[in-house]
Design an enzyme around this catalytic site. Structure first.
Site, PDB file in Angstrom:
ATOM      1  N   LYS A 276       0.848  -1.200   0.000  1.00  0.00           N
ATOM      2  CA  LYS A 276       0.000   0.000   0.000  1.00  0.00           C
ATOM      3  C   LYS A 276       0.877   1.241   0.000  1.00  0.00           C
ATOM      4  O   LYS A 276       1.792   1.378   0.801  1.00  0.00           O
ATOM      5  CB  LYS A 276      -0.892  -0.007   1.242  1.00  0.00           C
ATOM      6  CG  LYS A 276      -1.699   1.272   1.438  1.00  0.00           C
ATOM      7  CD  LYS A 276      -2.543   1.220   2.718  1.00  0.00           C
ATOM      8  CE  LYS A 276      -3.208   2.560   2.990  1.00  0.00           C
ATOM      9  NZ  LYS A 276      -3.928   2.585   4.274  1.00  0.00           N
ATOM     10  N   ASP A 281      -2.601  10.288   3.737  1.00  0.00           N
ATOM     11  CA  ASP A 281      -4.010   9.930   3.880  1.00  0.00           C
ATOM     12  C   ASP A 281      -4.718  10.919   4.804  1.00  0.00           C
ATOM     13  O   ASP A 281      -4.601  10.845   6.019  1.00  0.00           O
ATOM     14  CB  ASP A 281      -4.124   8.500   4.449  1.00  0.00           C
ATOM     15  CG  ASP A 281      -5.584   8.070   4.580  1.00  0.00           C
ATOM     16  OD1 ASP A 281      -6.444   8.720   3.943  1.00  0.00           O
ATOM     17  OD2 ASP A 281      -5.856   7.093   5.309  1.00  0.00           O
ATOM     18  N   LYS A 288     -10.213  12.870   8.279  1.00  0.00           N
ATOM     19  CA  LYS A 288      -9.904  12.283   9.580  1.00  0.00           C
ATOM     20  C   LYS A 288     -10.198  13.297  10.685  1.00  0.00           C
ATOM     21  O   LYS A 288      -9.840  14.464  10.560  1.00  0.00           O
ATOM     22  CB  LYS A 288      -8.430  11.860   9.635  1.00  0.00           C
ATOM     23  CG  LYS A 288      -8.161  10.604   8.819  1.00  0.00           C
ATOM     24  CD  LYS A 288      -6.732  10.151   8.942  1.00  0.00           C
ATOM     25  CE  LYS A 288      -6.452   8.973   8.039  1.00  0.00           C
ATOM     26  NZ  LYS A 288      -7.014   7.711   8.538  1.00  0.00           N
ATOM     27  N   ASP A 303       1.560   6.146   5.584  1.00  0.00           N
ATOM     28  CA  ASP A 303       0.586   5.219   5.003  1.00  0.00           C
ATOM     29  C   ASP A 303       1.104   4.561   3.717  1.00  0.00           C
ATOM     30  O   ASP A 303       0.372   3.848   3.041  1.00  0.00           O
ATOM     31  CB  ASP A 303      -0.735   5.965   4.736  1.00  0.00           C
ATOM     32  CG  ASP A 303      -1.946   5.118   5.065  1.00  0.00           C
ATOM     33  OD1 ASP A 303      -1.765   4.039   5.652  1.00  0.00           O
ATOM     34  OD2 ASP A 303      -3.068   5.530   4.723  1.00  0.00           O
ATOM     35  N   ASP A 362     -12.226   7.019   3.742  1.00  0.00           N
ATOM     36  CA  ASP A 362     -10.994   6.797   4.510  1.00  0.00           C
ATOM     37  C   ASP A 362     -10.580   5.317   4.486  1.00  0.00           C
ATOM     38  O   ASP A 362      -9.504   4.959   4.956  1.00  0.00           O
ATOM     39  CB  ASP A 362     -11.180   7.294   5.951  1.00  0.00           C
ATOM     40  CG  ASP A 362      -9.854   7.451   6.686  1.00  0.00           C
ATOM     41  OD1 ASP A 362      -8.796   7.358   6.027  1.00  0.00           O
ATOM     42  OD2 ASP A 362      -9.871   7.657   7.908  1.00  0.00           O
ATOM     43  N   GLU A 364      -9.491   3.727   2.040  1.00  0.00           N
ATOM     44  CA  GLU A 364      -8.986   3.840   0.664  1.00  0.00           C
ATOM     45  C   GLU A 364      -7.882   2.835   0.374  1.00  0.00           C
ATOM     46  O   GLU A 364      -7.687   2.448  -0.777  1.00  0.00           O
ATOM     47  CB  GLU A 364      -8.476   5.265   0.409  1.00  0.00           C
ATOM     48  CG  GLU A 364      -7.033   5.556   0.890  1.00  0.00           C
ATOM     49  CD  GLU A 364      -6.856   5.408   2.391  1.00  0.00           C
ATOM     50  OE1 GLU A 364      -7.847   5.583   3.125  1.00  0.00           O
ATOM     51  OE2 GLU A 364      -5.742   5.095   2.844  1.00  0.00           O
ATOM     52  N   ARG A 366      -7.563  -0.359   1.019  1.00  0.00           N
ATOM     53  CA  ARG A 366      -8.042  -1.624   0.446  1.00  0.00           C
ATOM     54  C   ARG A 366      -8.464  -1.448  -1.003  1.00  0.00           C
ATOM     55  O   ARG A 366      -8.447  -2.390  -1.781  1.00  0.00           O
ATOM     56  CB  ARG A 366      -9.181  -2.180   1.309  1.00  0.00           C
ATOM     57  CG  ARG A 366     -10.408  -1.322   1.336  1.00  0.00           C
ATOM     58  CD  ARG A 366     -11.308  -1.654   2.497  1.00  0.00           C
ATOM     59  NE  ARG A 366     -10.649  -1.351   3.786  1.00  0.00           N
ATOM     60  CZ  ARG A 366     -11.214  -1.586   4.969  1.00  0.00           C
ATOM     61  NH1 ARG A 366     -12.413  -2.126   5.042  1.00  0.00           N
ATOM     62  NH2 ARG A 366     -10.578  -1.288   6.072  1.00  0.00           N
TER      63      ARG A 366
END
Ligand SMILES: [Zn+2]
Length: 511
Positions: A276, A281, A288, A303, A362, A364, A366
């Site tokens: 990933k 993020d 968030k 991230d 959020d 995102e 996956r």
């Protein structure tokens, strides 16, 4: 200059090192059995004054040999021996060894010595000797890492504490182990260098480590080693129907980059590794929140730890010339709120044709992994592994002490083997069939998240399972282990590089 590690068969009195560290198992005043036995075994290498002084310290209850306990034993102005606790003999293992080595290297740095030596007694070799020497090298170099790339002053000098510490010496009792020890240290140096480079990438701020910056870092490797490099930019991502990657990146000014890096050290079907790579993020339109006194958007630069790890695995494989065929796939992009951002309620057709209903922008990670895992099928992989800072729930499940793993039994079992040898701990979570309905979508095929709280980490795995077809696969959630706020064992605060040694060992052992 990074710390130089040398291997020698010198005794404590012969070495030129300014400080010599010697380990002792936990013992007490009445029962000096361990100490006596140890003294008998090492009488040629350790001066009797050291043993006598340690006896005194134990009697005075100043030193008991508790795990990571450290106490200086001065023999003269010039000779400093430091007693180090190894903990209880029956609880000692390779993980304790790594922690002790870490503690020793940091202590030497803080003492501001130029050189130190570590005495390795045969009794502490619980793995084979090479593995122990390699663990010494890795633990030393990983522990002394500090991120100072952006400091204009007070530079740490590659972990050497303002450049003071230069040499770590491994004193080996058994002379026949010197050559294998040297070889093992060379391997450890290669591994640690690549891991520390990945840590740099993870620690770099998101305004520097953009998708293009990281893609470029991967490309740099192609010049040094025989690797295949492909990058799909915005247009190619669109043309290839990698619509989930496109959606996640749609709110950002930074162009998404889908990097594919291949190391071909054997003609077998490849192991595909997917990392990933969300370079920042913010949560997207599901921005968030600021909870209590902590902003959950802080540290979201990390991230992309999964992607950075995969670059390191490929570089290590290339440097060590592993007999393996590995393809790393890294979807790199930013998740930002904007008028062009993807929204909750959008339904997006994934690369493999599945219609995904977005219920949380959020979730995102996956999404980009899903497209990358499905895309990896075109390489007809022998197996697929993804590593991702996917869910905050991973730290609820097992804390920062290990990563969560789930997937096909055969791959998970192989990862557990690799975990034992590297001391990078993983814990398996189930992917029971019944979980699937938690992601049922009323208007599409699949939701990207379940709005009510539940088994958050498992939900990530269940989602991804829809994109791996029949390929043996495992998902490693490194959300709790990729970074740390405080020094833990052989890591410093910031990026840990967790998972890289685990995956290298997996690749090495894969049959
Ligand atoms: Zn997110």
């Amino acid at each position: 200059m990074a710390i130089n590690i040398i291997v020698s068969g010198k005794s404590i009195l012969e070495t030129d090192a300014e400080a010599v560290y010697v380990g002792f198992f936990q013992t007490d005043e009445k029962d000096l059995k361990e100490l006596k036995e140890f003294a008998k075994n090492v009488s040629k290498c350790i001066p009797s004054q050291v043993i006598a002084k340690v006896k005194e310290l134990i009697a005075a209850k100043k030193f008991e040999g508790k795990k990571k306990q450290i106490y200086p034993v001065y023999l003269s102005d010039k000779k400093l021996v430091v007693a180090v606790g190894l903990g209880k003999k029956e609880e000692y293992n390779s993980y304790v060894f790594r922690q002790v080595v870490s503690c020793v290297s940091k202590n030497a740095r803080d003492r501001k010595v130029k050189s130190y030596a570590f005495f390795l007694d045969n009794n502490w070799v619980r793995m084979n000797f090479e593995a122990t020497a390699q663990a010494f090298g890795e633990s030393t170099l990983l522990s002394l890492y500090k991120f100072d790339k952006l400091k204009t002053k007070d530079k740490n000098g590659n972990g050497s504490g303002n450049g003071i510490l230069q040499t770590a010496e491994l004193l080996i009792e058994d002379k026949k182990n010197i050559d294998p020890g040297k070889k093992a240290i060379l391997v450890a140096q290669q591994i640690a260098e690549c891991i520390n480079h990945a840590r740099d990438l993870i620690n770099l701020p998101p305004n520097i480590a953009t998708p293009k910056y990281i893609a470029n870092e991967a490309k740099e490797l192609v010049k040094k080693y025989k690797l295949k490099f492909t990058v799909l930019g915005r247009k190619e991502i669109e043309k290839n129907n990698l619509n989930l990657i496109k959606a996640v990146s749609s709110g950002s000014n930074e162009e998404a980059q889908f990097v594919i890096l291949e190391y071909n050290g054997s003609n077998k079907a490849p192991i595909c590794l997917v990392g990933k790579g969300i370079t920042y993020d913010s949560g997207g339109l599901n921005l968030k929140p600021y909870v209590g006194s902590s902003a959950s958007m802080r540290n979201m630069k990390s991230d992309m730890a999964g992607a950075a790890s995969m670059i390191a695995v490929i570089e290590i494989a290339a440097r060590l010339r592993l007999s393996a065929h590995i393809i790393a796939l890294m979807p790199l992009c930013e998740n930002m709120p904007d008028g062009k951002s993807y929204r909750c309620d959008d339904v997006i057709k994934a690369y493999n044709g599945i219609n995904v209903e977005i219920t949380n922008t959020d979730a995102e990670g996956r999404l980009v992994l899903a497209d990358a895992l499905a895309y990896a099928q075109k390489y007809k992989p022998a197996c697929l592994i993804d590593a991702a800072t996917l869910t905050g729930a991973a730290s609820v499940a097992v804390g920062y002490m290990g990563a969560c793993v789930m997937g096909s039994k055969e791959i998970v079992e192989k990862l557990k083997f690799a975990s034992k040898d590297t001391d990078e701990r993983i814990w398996e979570l189930p992917l029971w069939e019944e979980y699937a309905e938690l992601l049922d979508s009323k208007i599409g095929d699949l939701k990207n998240s379940n709005e009510s709280s539940g088994p958050g980490t498992i939900m990530g795995g269940i989602f991804l399972k829809n994109f791996v077809e029949k390929t043996p696969w495992a998902h490693i959630d490194i959300a709790a282990t990729a970074t740390t706020e405080k020094d833990v064992h052989y890591t410093e605060s910031g990026a840990t590089g967790f998972g890289i040694r685990l995956l290298v060992e997996f690749v090495k052992k894969y049959r």
